[in-house]
Motif scaffolding. Structure first.
Motif, PDB file in Angstrom:
ATOM      1  N   LEU A 179       8.738  60.571 -42.945  1.00 31.55           N
ATOM      2  CA  LEU A 179       9.620  59.632 -43.651  1.00 31.55           C
ATOM      3  C   LEU A 179       8.765  58.711 -44.520  1.00 31.55           C
ATOM      4  O   LEU A 179       7.603  58.462 -44.216  1.00 31.55           O
ATOM      5  CB  LEU A 179      10.394  58.778 -42.637  1.00 31.55           C
ATOM      6  N   ASP A 180       9.375  58.176 -45.558  1.00 35.50           N
ATOM      7  CA  ASP A 180       8.622  57.242 -46.414  1.00 35.50           C
ATOM      8  C   ASP A 180       8.562  55.838 -45.819  1.00 35.50           C
ATOM      9  O   ASP A 180       7.736  55.023 -46.225  1.00 35.50           O
ATOM     10  CB  ASP A 180       9.272  57.161 -47.804  1.00 35.50           C
ATOM     11  N   GLY A 181       9.464  55.543 -44.884  1.00 35.47           N
ATOM     12  CA  GLY A 181       9.576  54.173 -44.371  1.00 35.47           C
ATOM     13  C   GLY A 181       8.371  53.632 -43.626  1.00 35.47           C
ATOM     14  O   GLY A 181       7.906  52.518 -43.912  1.00 35.47           O
ATOM     15  N   PRO A 182       7.807  54.382 -42.664  1.00 36.65           N
ATOM     16  CA  PRO A 182       6.744  53.800 -41.835  1.00 36.65           C
ATOM     17  C   PRO A 182       5.466  53.481 -42.610  1.00 36.65           C
ATOM     18  O   PRO A 182       5.159  54.136 -43.615  1.00 36.65           O
ATOM     19  CB  PRO A 182       6.452  54.906 -40.817  1.00 36.65           C
ATOM     20  N   THR A 183       4.728  52.508 -42.109  1.00 36.65           N
ATOM     21  CA  THR A 183       3.473  52.129 -42.762  1.00 36.65           C
ATOM     22  C   THR A 183       2.265  52.726 -42.036  1.00 36.65           C
ATOM     23  O   THR A 183       1.349  53.239 -42.675  1.00 36.65           O
ATOM     24  CB  THR A 183       3.350  50.585 -42.801  1.00 36.65           C
ATOM     25  N   TYR A 184       2.301  52.635 -40.698  1.00 35.13           N
ATOM     26  CA  TYR A 184       1.106  53.111 -39.971  1.00 35.13           C
ATOM     27  C   TYR A 184       1.535  53.777 -38.669  1.00 35.13           C
ATOM     28  O   TYR A 184       2.235  53.184 -37.849  1.00 35.13           O
ATOM     29  CB  TYR A 184       0.181  51.925 -39.676  1.00 35.13           C
ATOM     30  N   ILE A 185       1.123  55.050 -38.510  1.00 36.63           N
ATOM     31  CA  ILE A 185       1.420  55.773 -37.268  1.00 36.63           C
ATOM     32  C   ILE A 185       0.163  56.524 -36.848  1.00 36.63           C
ATOM     33  O   ILE A 185      -0.461  57.221 -37.657  1.00 36.63           O
ATOM     34  CB  ILE A 185       2.591  56.775 -37.464  1.00 36.63           C
ATOM     35  N   GLU A 186      -0.210  56.347 -35.590  1.00 36.91           N
ATOM     36  CA  GLU A 186      -1.385  57.082 -35.088  1.00 36.91           C
ATOM     37  C   GLU A 186      -1.090  57.614 -33.698  1.00 36.91           C
ATOM     38  O   GLU A 186      -0.400  56.961 -32.900  1.00 36.91           O
ATOM     39  CB  GLU A 186      -2.613  56.155 -35.051  1.00 36.91           C
ATOM     40  N   ARG A 187      -1.594  58.827 -33.422  1.00 31.71           N
ATOM     41  CA  ARG A 187      -1.520  59.347 -32.045  1.00 31.71           C
ATOM     42  C   ARG A 187      -2.887  59.212 -31.397  1.00 31.71           C
ATOM     43  O   ARG A 187      -3.903  59.611 -31.985  1.00 31.71           O
ATOM     44  CB  ARG A 187      -1.066  60.807 -32.008  1.00 31.71           C
ATOM     45  N   VAL A 188      -2.895  58.618 -30.216  1.00 33.42           N
ATOM     46  CA  VAL A 188      -4.143  58.405 -29.484  1.00 33.42           C
ATOM     47  C   VAL A 188      -3.978  58.994 -28.094  1.00 33.42           C
ATOM     48  O   VAL A 188      -2.905  59.488 -27.743  1.00 33.42           O
ATOM     49  CB  VAL A 188      -4.475  56.893 -29.406  1.00 33.42           C
ATOM     50  N   SER A 189      -5.031  58.926 -27.307  1.00 29.40           N
ATOM     51  CA  SER A 189      -4.981  59.565 -25.998  1.00 29.40           C
ATOM     52  C   SER A 189      -5.704  58.718 -24.959  1.00 29.40           C
ATOM     53  O   SER A 189      -6.650  57.975 -25.277  1.00 29.40           O
ATOM     54  CB  SER A 189      -5.655  60.944 -26.124  1.00 29.40           C
ATOM     55  N   LEU A 190      -5.234  58.825 -23.737  1.00 19.79           N
ATOM     56  CA  LEU A 190      -5.925  58.166 -22.625  1.00 19.79           C
ATOM     57  C   LEU A 190      -6.743  59.188 -21.848  1.00 19.79           C
ATOM     58  O   LEU A 190      -7.055  59.003 -20.671  1.00 19.79           O
ATOM     59  CB  LEU A 190      -4.902  57.476 -21.706  1.00 19.79           C
ATOM     60  N   GLY A 191      -7.072  60.312 -22.521  1.00 18.90           N
ATOM     61  CA  GLY A 191      -7.713  61.444 -21.864  1.00 18.90           C
ATOM     62  C   GLY A 191      -9.157  61.232 -21.469  1.00 18.90           C
ATOM     63  O   GLY A 191      -9.672  61.943 -20.598  1.00 18.90           O
ATOM     64  N   ASN A 192      -9.862  60.312 -22.082  1.00 19.39           N
ATOM     65  CA  ASN A 192     -11.217  59.950 -21.636  1.00 19.39           C
ATOM     66  C   ASN A 192     -11.567  58.586 -22.238  1.00 19.39           C
ATOM     67  O   ASN A 192     -10.800  58.034 -23.038  1.00 19.39           O
ATOM     68  CB  ASN A 192     -12.264  61.023 -21.998  1.00 19.39           C
ATOM     69  N   VAL A 193     -12.720  58.061 -21.838  1.00 16.59           N
ATOM     70  CA  VAL A 193     -13.035  56.681 -22.216  1.00 16.59           C
ATOM     71  C   VAL A 193     -13.166  56.538 -23.738  1.00 16.59           C
ATOM     72  O   VAL A 193     -12.689  55.568 -24.331  1.00 16.59           O
ATOM     73  CB  VAL A 193     -14.335  56.227 -21.510  1.00 16.59           C
TER      74      VAL A 193
END
Ligand SMILES: Cc1ncc(C[n+]2csc(CCOP(=O)(O)OP(=O)(O)O)c2C)c(N)n1
Ligand code: SF4
Length: 478
Positions: A179-193
């Motif tokens: 979509l054009d609406g969002p400004t910032y989206i990130e996928r992160v993980s708690l899989g390691n430090v």
């Protein structure tokens, strides 16, 4: 000996003591190894470090994180399952300077709340969403979520999620970024430090996006749920890294911060108390009490059966109060029946701002039938007003600390032409006793809400008779 100290300290933004359970003041309700605990810590640190604790409002819906308000020392609103993005929108629009964070699980955000988050992101609302994707419904014991991995066994996909039957895991980060609406989206993980440290940065960037007024930001966390996955905490974390990250690629999905600018500062809202209200009232009328120096705070409960005009009575008070320049709220509450079910509403008429539309401790009760009187009279504040449609207050309901008027208002209304005008006769009685509102806004509200001329005429008579039947100075102690 290492020349550094290991500090175990909480960010200021988390309460020192968690008061959810008297015996567990230092412990959250999360299972050992649950990702929610890590996300809470990262979020709390970011709120503290960015200096936004005093203006943060955290919206938590239903899911394992339902008790977030026991942990975060910020403004908290606990909302219905799936509704966080809608509530966050309302809160942010009403309080543009607040930092509004919706904290949602994958069942909550990607299933029941999918419409809310989609439109919230598309509108580019200046809020931040923390999306905890553990690929399952944790709180309810492990049903399949939209993000459940292919082949993953859940209580509702006991042989594993099947693409042909259940579709593919929903990639929320990618979907919203399209979509054009969002400004910032990130996928992160708690899989390691290392990944947790990247997640730490992403939360900060998302909040900074909101602080700068640049629009919608979301961080999706791939998060372990050892209990429902039936893995120990170490294996659950490994599963996030080795398996989940393959289905849900990490990274920034969209970053339009460089091309976005903050909208102009919203104009400060004119406070109702600053409006030249006196101009809105005929000069011949005496100054009503709510325009005097005395603060006014009517907390009114109107209750009866459906069909008795309970909600209209409340609406008339609220509409008239609005015309009189007061802060008002009207909150209806009724059963599913169209007729004869219970019906009541909460009305507030205040000279100051209203903190909550819910009236749990009324200072006025208008009871249109006996069950309603029985249900609510105990909640009326000492010194409050009770107007009851009945010959007298039943002995077992009597209270000696209230101003009570009990009259057969339905019969009075019947003698005027229709028992249905009972609500308006009672309104007249209440106005006479309380001086809550002057005449002209009441007349204006009647004209707006009562559409037929025949009823308008009858209601005007009913109002006048109600006033006459209860002269202001007359009341009895029940
Ligand atoms: C309207 C409504 N429907 C269903 C439920 C039952 N319910 C409670 S939590 C939940 C799913 C929670 O899963 P998720 O959002 O992924 O959060 P988690 O518990 O995994 O953190 C459901 C279906 C509810 N509380 N309200
Ligand atoms: S069930 Fe899963 S998500 Fe819920 S608290 Fe336990 S580990 Fe966390």
């Amino acid at each position: 000996m290492p020349n550094y100290a290991i500090l175990h300290e909480k960010p200021e933004c988390l309460y020192e003591d968690y008061e959810r359970k008297s015996e567990l003041h230092r412990q959250t309700h999360y299972c050992p190894g649950c990702g929610h605990g890590i996300v809470h810590k990262l979020l709390a640190e970011a709120i503290t470090d960015l200096g936004i604790q005093d203006r943060t409002i955290l919206i938590s819906p239903v899911g394992c994180s339902v008790f977030a308000y026991f942990y975060f020392d910020v403004g908290n609103i606990q909302v219905a399952h799936g509704r966080a993005a809608a509530v966050a929108t309302a809160v942010k629009r009403a309080h543009p300077h607040a930092i509004v964070i919706s904290y949602q699980g994958d069942g909550d955000l990607a299933a029941i709340g999918s419409a809310e988050i989609l439109h919230c992101a598309n509108r580019g609302e200046n809020i931040t969403t923390i999306f905890v994707n553990n690929a399952i419904y944790g709180m309810t014991g492990g049903q399949m979520a939209p993000t459940t991995l292919l082949g993953q066994k859940t209580t509702t996909s006991p042989t594993g999620r099947d693409f042909h039957h259940d579709g593919a895991p929903m990639k929320v980060g990618e979907m919203l970024s399209a979509l054009d609406g969002p400004t910032y989206i990130e996928r992160v993980s708690l899989g390691n430090v290392k990944h947790i440290m990247a997640a730490r940065k992403a939360i900060r960037k998302a909040l900074e996006t909101q602080i700068a007024g640049l629009g919608f930001s979301l961080v999706e966390f791939l998060s372990p749920c050892p209990t429902i996955w039936k893995l120990d905490p170490v294996d659950a974390q490994k599963h996030v890294h080795d398996v989940m990250e393959k289905s849900f690629p990490l990274g920034v999905k969209c970053d339009r911060t460089a091309e976005r600018t903050a909208p102009p500062e919203p104009a400060p809202m004119t406070r109702l108390t600053e409006l030249p209200r006196i101009l809105r009232l005929p000069s011949t009328e005496p100054t009503p009490p709510h325009l005097s120096e005395e603060p006014l705070d009517w907390r009114i409960r109107v209750a009866g059966f459906g069909g008795q005009g309970v909600l209209l009575l409340g609406q008339l008070l609220a509409e008239a109060g609005m015309d009189a320049g007061l802060h008002v709220s009207w909150l209806p509450s009724y059963g599913p029946e169209m007729r004869s079910g219970t019906s009541n509403c909460h009305v507030r008429l205040c000279s100051g701002e209203i903190d909550s539309p819910v009236v749990s401790r009324p200072n006025a009760l208008l009871a249109l039938n006996e069950p309603s009187l029985r249900k609510f009279i105990a909640s009326v504040e000492p010194g409050g007003v009770v107007i009851y449609n009945g010959d007298s207050i039943p002995a077992d309901c009597a209270r000696h600390d209230l101003r009570v008027v009990a009259q057969p208002f339905a019969e009075i209304a019947d003698s005027l032409g229709s028992a249905k005008a009972l609500n308006i006769v009672m309104l007249g009685a209440f106005l006479s006793l309380s001086h809550a509102l002057p005449d002209s806004p009441i007349e204006g509200a009647l004209k707006r809400l009562v559409k037929s001329d025949r009823w308008l005429e009858l209601d005007r008579r009913a109002l006048a008779v109600g006033r006459e039947r209860v002269p202001a100075e007359e009341f009895v102690h029940a």
